[in-house]
Design an enzyme around this catalytic site. Structure first.
Site, PDB file in Angstrom:
ATOM      1  N   HIS A  61       0.866  -1.218  -0.003  1.00 23.04           N
ATOM      2  CA  HIS A  61       0.032  -0.086  -0.071  1.00 23.04           C
ATOM      3  C   HIS A  61       0.987   1.278   0.125  1.00 23.04           C
ATOM      4  O   HIS A  61       1.665   1.469  -0.851  1.00 23.04           O
ATOM      5  CB  HIS A  61      -0.844  -0.247   1.088  1.00 23.04           C
ATOM      6  CG  HIS A  61      -2.035   0.848   1.364  1.00 23.04           C
ATOM      7  ND1 HIS A  61      -2.308   1.817   0.211  1.00 23.04           N
ATOM      8  CD2 HIS A  61      -2.763   1.115   2.440  1.00 23.04           C
ATOM      9  CE1 HIS A  61      -3.351   2.471   0.585  1.00 23.04           C
ATOM     10  NE2 HIS A  61      -3.710   2.388   1.870  1.00 23.04           N
ATOM     11  N   HIS A  67      -2.789  -2.394  -9.593  1.00 24.58           N
ATOM     12  CA  HIS A  67      -3.509  -1.667  -8.721  1.00 24.58           C
ATOM     13  C   HIS A  67      -4.952  -2.573  -8.608  1.00 24.58           C
ATOM     14  O   HIS A  67      -5.249  -3.002  -9.674  1.00 24.58           O
ATOM     15  CB  HIS A  67      -3.978  -0.513  -9.194  1.00 24.58           C
ATOM     16  CG  HIS A  67      -4.676   0.527  -8.179  1.00 24.58           C
ATOM     17  ND1 HIS A  67      -5.794   0.379  -8.027  1.00 24.58           N
ATOM     18  CD2 HIS A  67      -4.030   1.298  -7.562  1.00 24.58           C
ATOM     19  CE1 HIS A  67      -6.193   1.380  -7.109  1.00 24.58           C
ATOM     20  NE2 HIS A  67      -5.056   2.010  -6.473  1.00 24.58           N
ATOM     21  N   ASP A 120       2.509   5.449  -6.753  1.00 24.62           N
ATOM     22  CA  ASP A 120       3.649   5.277  -6.193  1.00 24.62           C
ATOM     23  C   ASP A 120       5.007   5.274  -6.941  1.00 24.62           C
ATOM     24  O   ASP A 120       5.939   5.263  -6.509  1.00 24.62           O
ATOM     25  CB  ASP A 120       3.690   3.993  -5.101  1.00 24.62           C
ATOM     26  CG  ASP A 120       2.496   4.266  -3.863  1.00 24.62           C
ATOM     27  OD1 ASP A 120       1.691   3.548  -3.872  1.00 24.62           O
ATOM     28  OD2 ASP A 120       2.858   5.258  -3.276  1.00 24.62           O
TER      29      ASP A 120
HETATM   30  C1  SDX Z   1      -1.353   2.187  -3.165  1.00 25.12           C
HETATM   31  O1  SDX Z   1      -6.252   0.689  -3.029  1.00 25.12           O
HETATM   32  C2  SDX Z   1      -5.808   1.894  -3.274  1.00 25.12           C
HETATM   33  O2  SDX Z   1      -6.468   2.876  -4.047  1.00 25.12           O
HETATM   34  C3  SDX Z   1      -4.456   2.097  -3.002  1.00 25.12           C
HETATM   35  C4  SDX Z   1      -3.776   3.397  -3.579  1.00 25.12           C
HETATM   36  C5  SDX Z   1      -4.331   4.708  -2.758  1.00 25.12           C
HETATM   37  O3  SDX Z   1      -4.077   5.647  -3.320  1.00 25.12           O
HETATM   38  O4  SDX Z   1      -4.669   4.430  -1.606  1.00 25.12           O
HETATM   39  O5  SDX Z   1      -3.702   3.650  -4.886  1.00 25.12           O
HETATM   40  C6  SDX Z   1      -2.298   3.495  -3.144  1.00 25.12           C
HETATM   41  O6  SDX Z   1      -1.472   1.330  -2.281  1.00 25.12           O
HETATM   42  C7  SDX Z   1      -1.160   1.982  -4.521  1.00 25.12           C
HETATM   43  C8  SDX Z   1      -0.235   0.299  -4.716  1.00 25.12           C
HETATM   44  C9  SDX Z   1       1.055   0.430  -4.084  1.00 25.12           C
HETATM   45  N1  SDX Z   1       1.453  -0.932  -4.089  1.00 25.12           N
HETATM   46  C10 SDX Z   1       2.620  -1.383  -4.800  1.00 25.12           C
HETATM   47  O7  SDX Z   1       3.112  -0.641  -5.979  1.00 25.12           O
HETATM   48  C11 SDX Z   1       3.112  -2.741  -4.743  1.00 25.12           C
HETATM   49  C12 SDX Z   1       3.084  -3.570  -6.001  1.00 25.12           C
HETATM   50  N2  SDX Z   1       1.572  -3.901  -6.423  1.00 25.12           N
HETATM   51  C13 SDX Z   1       0.943  -4.934  -6.109  1.00 25.12           C
HETATM   52  O8  SDX Z   1       1.329  -5.839  -5.004  1.00 25.12           O
HETATM   53  C14 SDX Z   1      -0.452  -5.026  -6.266  1.00 25.12           C
HETATM   54  O9  SDX Z   1      -0.643  -4.762  -7.814  1.00 25.12           O
HETATM   55  C15 SDX Z   1      -1.611  -4.522  -5.610  1.00 25.12           C
HETATM   56  C16 SDX Z   1      -1.282  -4.865  -4.044  1.00 25.12           C
HETATM   57  C17 SDX Z   1      -1.399  -3.059  -5.674  1.00 25.12           C
HETATM   58  C18 SDX Z   1      -2.753  -4.887  -5.908  1.00 25.12           C
HETATM   59  O10 SDX Z   1      -3.020  -6.307  -5.666  1.00 25.12           O
HETATM   60  P1  SDX Z   1      -4.258  -7.186  -6.266  1.00 25.12           P
HETATM   61  O11 SDX Z   1      -5.355  -6.422  -6.706  1.00 25.12           O
HETATM   62  O12 SDX Z   1      -4.605  -7.944  -4.977  1.00 25.12           O
HETATM   63  O13 SDX Z   1      -3.580  -7.986  -7.240  1.00 25.12           O
HETATM   64  P2  SDX Z   1      -2.889  -9.381  -7.061  1.00 25.12           P
HETATM   65  O14 SDX Z   1      -1.799  -9.362  -6.002  1.00 25.12           O
HETATM   66  O15 SDX Z   1      -3.928 -10.322  -6.972  1.00 25.12           O
HETATM   67  O16 SDX Z   1      -2.093  -9.572  -8.615  1.00 25.12           O
HETATM   68  C19 SDX Z   1      -2.947  -9.956  -9.543  1.00 25.12           C
HETATM   69  C20 SDX Z   1      -1.918 -10.471 -10.840  1.00 25.12           C
HETATM   70  C21 SDX Z   1      -0.838 -11.689  -9.897  1.00 25.12           C
HETATM   71  O17 SDX Z   1      -0.470 -12.394 -11.011  1.00 25.12           O
HETATM   72  P3  SDX Z   1      -1.061 -13.900 -10.925  1.00 25.12           P
HETATM   73  O18 SDX Z   1      -0.662 -14.439  -9.695  1.00 25.12           O
HETATM   74  O19 SDX Z   1      -2.609 -13.571 -11.237  1.00 25.12           O
HETATM   75  O20 SDX Z   1      -0.206 -14.538 -12.176  1.00 25.12           O
HETATM   76  O21 SDX Z   1      -0.890  -9.262 -11.253  1.00 25.12           O
HETATM   77  C22 SDX Z   1       0.312  -9.654 -10.777  1.00 25.12           C
HETATM   78  C23 SDX Z   1       0.238 -10.787  -9.443  1.00 25.12           C
HETATM   79  O22 SDX Z   1       1.594 -11.110  -9.535  1.00 25.12           O
HETATM   80  N3  SDX Z   1       0.993  -8.387 -10.115  1.00 25.12           N
HETATM   81  C24 SDX Z   1       2.104  -8.031 -10.218  1.00 25.12           C
HETATM   82  C25 SDX Z   1       2.301  -6.712  -9.785  1.00 25.12           C
HETATM   83  N4  SDX Z   1       0.904  -6.322  -9.250  1.00 25.12           N
HETATM   84  C26 SDX Z   1       0.230  -7.466  -9.536  1.00 25.12           C
HETATM   85  N5  SDX Z   1       3.243  -8.532 -10.954  1.00 25.12           N
HETATM   86  C27 SDX Z   1       4.350  -7.917 -10.833  1.00 25.12           C
HETATM   87  N6  SDX Z   1       4.446  -6.622 -10.333  1.00 25.12           N
HETATM   88  C28 SDX Z   1       3.430  -5.999  -9.638  1.00 25.12           C
HETATM   89  N7  SDX Z   1       3.500  -4.826  -8.981  1.00 25.12           N
END
Ligand code: SDX
Length: 385
Positions: free
Chosen positions: A228, A267, A321
């Site tokens: 997050h 996201h 981010d």
């Molecule tokens: C913020 O919710 C909000 O609005 C948050 C926010 C706000 O303003 O409050 O926007 C702020 O928190 C932004 C996000 C910051 N976090 C990151 O950048 C961390 C990296 N991102 C991820 O961990 C992920 O994308 C999340 C946590 C942001 C979202 O997670 P989800 O919706 O639970 O998605 P998921 O983990 O189920 O991923 C779906 C697929 C997976 O692949 P498969 O298992 O289906 O093969 O997408 C892949 C994931 O591996 N994936 C990524 C990835 N993000 C998702 N692969 C590589 N790098 C990434 N960053």
């Protein structure tokens, strides 16, 4: 008791994905088109024309303030910036090594004990507490940083707006107007984003009719996590690890192969480019040119190109981010303060949702589907192996 052996038969939403948990008129996200509005106003217009104070008023009260109301709100924000003496003293006693988000949690909870409006539960009393929290968080962050750096704290300057005053308290000198404006835009972009994890944490706490300070402390704890708010500082760490744009391809390739997340991408709601990242990228580009230091932006743009090529079809794009850290880097904000700065901005979003939700409150209490053993005999300890 209906116990399901195989969870394959039960429909439930992991991480509450897609679940509507409240009605809200504070903001809306279009994850397909990549749009964000605060009280109906597009984020791009607020970034261009508004200030953090004006946007905070909009989020809290539901409409843009008149000139008179804005001046009153700004005056109140400036009056409430100072910390209770005991909190200032306590910040000097805290160890320098914990993460500043842990310090923020402690200091916000501590400050609440001295809040003269602490016992007031009426709307006016809660709003005063809210404005005090929003006004004090920047002071807590800056005071802690100055103290851990062995420097004298710099008291808030009532002549300066919210964004400029933070940079002034942090650096001990007034920021140039252009950079204060860029920081103000970053605060606007981070102010609110629906029922994200930290806002939801605040709402769950408030839904028990606990107090606003406890709700904000819950939110700070949630925002700290790397999935997050904690992602922004990890993006800069990643850019340093990569070192140069020509090494980005190999780094991303290896990370994805090892199923590691690239921080700043993906996201839960946006399945296209995060509109906030677009604006922050422009400022990251501008500041990189202004300081004639393009290392980070070139690596960042290369990672963006690779990630969109590799995962764009899965809806994975830069989020808020990814470029914010480059902006903060050039504004001289220490890396481990990036997430506290996110908290400083989002405090108004947390408060707005707490105030809105508790107007028509119902305690949050979801369920889990039990998949444990149906019955187990109690076995005396002597017989356990
Ligand atoms: C913020 O919710 C909000 O609005 C948050 C926010 C706000 O303003 O409050 O926007 C702020 O928190 C932004 C996000 C910051 N976090 C990151 O950048 C961390 C990296 N991102 C991820 O961990 C992920 O994308 C999340 C946590 C942001 C979202 O997670 P989800 O919706 O639970 O998605 P998921 O983990 O189920 O991923 C779906 C697929 C997976 O692949 P498969 O298992 O289906 O093969 O997408 C892949 C994931 O591996 N994936 C990524 C990835 N993000 C998702 N692969 C590589 N790098 C990434 N960053």
């Amino acid at each position: 008791m209906g116990v399901l052996k195989d969870t394959g038969q039960i429909e439930y939403s992991r991480g509450l994905e897609g679940v509507i948990a409240a009605l809200s008129s504070i903001s809306a996200i279009d994850g397909t088109q990549g749009k964000l509005i605060y009280r109906g106003i597009p984020i791009e217009a607020l970034a261009k024309y508004s200030t953090y104070e004006e946007t905070s008023y909009l989020l809290l009260y539901g409409e843009l303030p008149t000139k008179e109301n804005l001046e009153k709100f700004e005056r109140e924000m400036r009056e409430l910036r100072n910390l209770p003496e005991k909190v200032e003293e306590c910040l000097k006693e805290l160890p320098p090594d914990p993460h500043p988000m842990d310090i923020l949690k402690v200091a916000v909870a501590h400050a609440a004990l001295y809040d003269p409006d602490r016992q007031r539960a009426c709307r006016e009393g809660v709003m005063r507490k809210v404005i005090r929290i929003i006004a004090q968080i920047p002071t807590i962050i800056a005071y802690y940083h100055r103290t851990r750096s062995g420097k004298e704290v710099v008291p808030p300057d009532p002549e300066l707006g919210h964004a400029a005053n933070f940079l002034y308290m942090l650096h001990g000198k007034r920021p140039d107007e252009e950079e204060a404006k860029i920081f103000d835009v970053a605060l606007i972009l981070h102010a609110e984003h629906g029922l994200n994890a930290s806002t939801f944490a605040a709402m769950v706490t408030a839904s028990t009719l606990s107090d606003i300070n406890s709700a904000i402390v819950s939110a700070i704890g949630a925002l700290k996590g790397p999935l997050h708010g904690g992602a922004n500082e990890r993006v800069l760490k990643m850019l340093d690890e990569i070192g140069s744009a020509d090494k980005a391809e190999e780094y991303v390739h290896n990370a994805l192969k090892e199923k590691r997340r690239i921080m700043g991408f993906g996201h839960r709601v946006y399945k296209t480019y995060d509109p906030r990242a677009r604006i922050l990228k422009e400022y990251a580009e501008y500041l990189s040119n202004k300081y004639n230091d393009r290392k980070y932006i070139e690596i960042g743009e290369k990672i963006e190109e690779i990630m969109i090529r590799e995962l764009g079809k899965k809806g994975i794009f830069p989020n808020v981010d990814f470029y914010s850290g480059i902006v903060y880097h050039f504004l001289g904000i220490p890396r481990d303060l990036f997430t506290p700065v996110f908290a400083m901005a989002r405090s108004v979003g947390w408060a707005a949702h707490v105030c809105e939700y508790t107007q028509n409150n119902r305690i949050f209490r979801p369920r889990a589907y039990y998949i444990g053993p149906e019955y187990v005999e109690y076995n005396p300890i002597e017989q356990r192996r």
